[in-house]
Design a protein around this motif. Structure first.
Motif: not given
Lengths: 336, 229
Positions: B119-123
């Motif tokens: 759930v941390s967005g774009a990595l």
């Protein structure tokens, strides 16, 4: 030693300046809650926002270069797709749902009508990959961007790296979407005590607060929850909403509560765009609610409104139109 | 004055390079075996008199690598996310950088990506969504891709396709694997398909493409077929 002090001063001034620009790039009324989006993982910059804006308007994101984000999210309709109850994609394919209006996204915890998307950064992947929307994949998008004339330079300016990645592409698109803030409607100016509602709008506001505001909570006009608002299931779609994501029967027929800001321009309404006019929407809430197990508790008591009250309510809803947002050239197409 | 700083910098550099020389780089190698022989992709292999199988894709995430003596963790790799793709030989080994005095008898790691990262967005890096290990219609990483063909599969193209993942209860498919190590140099990890295949229902459950209880079940079966060679 003098060099050392100068260096510290230099770094401090850069920090100060960058802090200052961030405030310029993302402005919202002080009375609003803090945004949900974590900006520390994707700090805004002018270059990244401009890059994201270019990507948003560029059909290079689709397989046959015919569809851009704005195809279904155009500014003059509060970044949704008017006139089409269901949104279109490549080869004239028709989707399952009405494209949502885009604004104040930094406050959203999840995206799509069913909350399938858990983070704004990952939102663009869904339409890019959907065979009936853009029909492309992010790996190929990055390949096309890397081989274009303009993008490697723009990515270098934005991220200090001309090697384009999926992460940077998605973060840039997020940055542009984050800047789409609508906070300057007549309603907002009344709240700031800079203007007044008419008698009719004022009556409408009272009716709104008594019947609508538990779900469409001020000032963002949504509580970001999923609710079953009593729409009959369309047998040609059999769309059960949030249940598709959670597989829980208690989520059957629940859809995300949308914001009401700019609702005048974001027709047609509901997840499948079944209502063309605001009066259809209000008549649904007064006379069309379909009872079911998952029906929102807030709709279990019947809403009764006279025809005058309905007109008043609509006149209040029209005060949520933000012309500055709808016609702000900052959000528009970049002329090459 | 400046001279003094340069000297200080040199001292710091020497200190760190000394410290660095105390580290050793060890490699964890991943491979797979079928019929007790090292697996070759895209090649039909006989399973018995009548059945054969060709494995086309084995691609998975290894994360949060730890070394331990019995139950106490003595080394934890920082920022530990690795995509292993059997089609790409360079990804089949992970370099692990730890102090040479470390003695351990267990390696622990996750097969898949934890829910916080999901759930941390774009990595970036191995977690970049361009790596083809990310679901798009419903967010989340694919922890394990296992694809191929076999006459056992009762479908049009005799294919099987397992895309395993899911980070929300009750479909969380991430698996923690602990393996005992005989000596510190042995870090060859094998996916034993002779253990794995008989436990999969290839004839009719041959497609898993979304988070589900079935995905959890198959993830467990796969995790159990990891072994130290």
């Amino acid at each position: 030693m003098r060099i050392f002090i100068l260096l510290i001063l230099f770094v401090a001034s850069i920090l100060f300046l960058s802090f200052d620009t961030e405030n310029d790039l993302f402005n919202y009324p002080t009375s609003w809650q803090k945004p949900y989006y974590d900006f520390t993982k994707n700090p805004l910059s002018k270059e990244k926002i401009e890059l994201g804006r270019r990507l948003f308007y560029d059909p290079i994101l689709s397989k046959d270069s015919t569809i851009s984000c704005q195809s279904c999210h155009s500014q003059y309709s509060a970044f949704t797709h008017i006139d089409h109850s269901l949104s279109h994609g490549i080869n004239d394919s028709i989707g399952l749902r009405n494209s949502p209006a885009l604004m104040n996204l930094a406050w959203n915890k999840s995206f799509m009508w069913d909350g399938a998307i858990n983070h704004l950064d990952m939102q663009a992947l869904a339409p890019i990959s959907n065979p009936i929307e853009m029909g492309e994949n992010i790996t190929n998008v990055v390949y096309k961007l890397q081989n274009s004339k303009i993008y490697p330079k723009l990515f270098y300016n934005a991220f200090n790296d001309s090697i384009i990645t999926g992460e940077h592409t998605l973060k840039a698109i997020s940055q542009f979407m984050l800047t789409l803030i609508s906070s300057n409607s007549k309603y907002d100016s009344v709240m700031r005590e800079q203007s007044d509602f008419t008698q009719q709008e004022s009556n409408g506001y009272k009716i709104f607060k008594a019947n609508c505001s538990t779900c469409h909570t001020e000032p963002l006009f949504t509580n970001y929850e999923f609710e079953n608002n009593g729409l009959k299931v369309d047998p040609s779609h059999n769309d059960y909403g949030r249940m598709r994501i959670t597989s829980k029967s208690y989520d059957s027929l629940k859809f995300k509560v949308p914001t009401l800001r700019n609702i005048e321009f974001s027709y047609p309404y509901m997840h499948d765009g079944r209502f063309k006019r605001l009066s259809d929407v209000i008549n649904h809430y007064t006379n069309g609610i379909e009872e079911s197990e998952t029906l929102s508790k807030k709709l279990k008591t019947k809403i009764n409104l006279t025809s005058n009250e309905k007109v008043d309510l609509i006149s209040f809803l029209l005060t949520l139109t933000d012309k500055e947002f709808l016609f702000n050239p900052k959000f528009g197409y970049i002329k090459k | 004055m400046i001279n003094k700083y340069i000297k200080l910098c040199i001292c710091i550099l020497i200190f760190f390079s000394k410290l660095h020389s105390q580290d050793i780089i060890s490699k964890i190698n991943f491979d797979s075996s079928l019929n007790k022989i090292k697996l070759e992709l895209n090649k039909y292999i006989l399973l018995n008199k009548n059945d054969s199988i060709s494995i086309e894709t084995i691609k998975f995430y290894i994360s949060n690598i730890k070394l331990a003596i019995d139950d106490s963790i003595i080394f934890q790799e920082p920022n530990s996310y690795h995509l292993i793709d059997f089609e790409n030989i360079s990804t089949k080994s992970i370099s692990l950088n730890y102090h040479k005095n470390i003695i351990f008898n267990k390696i622990k790691f996750n097969l898949g990506i934890d829910s916080a990262t999901n759930v941390s967005g774009a990595l970036g890096g191995d977690l970049d969504p361009t790596k083809g290990m990310y679901w798009t219609w419903q967010n989340g990483y694919i922890n394990f891709k296992f694809e191929g063909k076999s006459n056992i599969c009762q479908n049009k193209n005799n294919e099987f396709q397992y895309h395993l993942g899911g980070y929300l209860y009750p479909n969380n498919s991430i698996q923690e694997i602990t393996l005992n190590i005989k000596n510190n140099k042995d870090l060859n990890i094998n996916i034993n398909l002779d253990n794995l295949l008989p436990n999969l229902n290839l004839s009719d459950k041959n497609h898993i493409m979304s988070p589900s209880l079935e995905s959890v079940k198959v993830s467990k079966i796969i995790a159990n077929s990891f072994e130290i060679k």
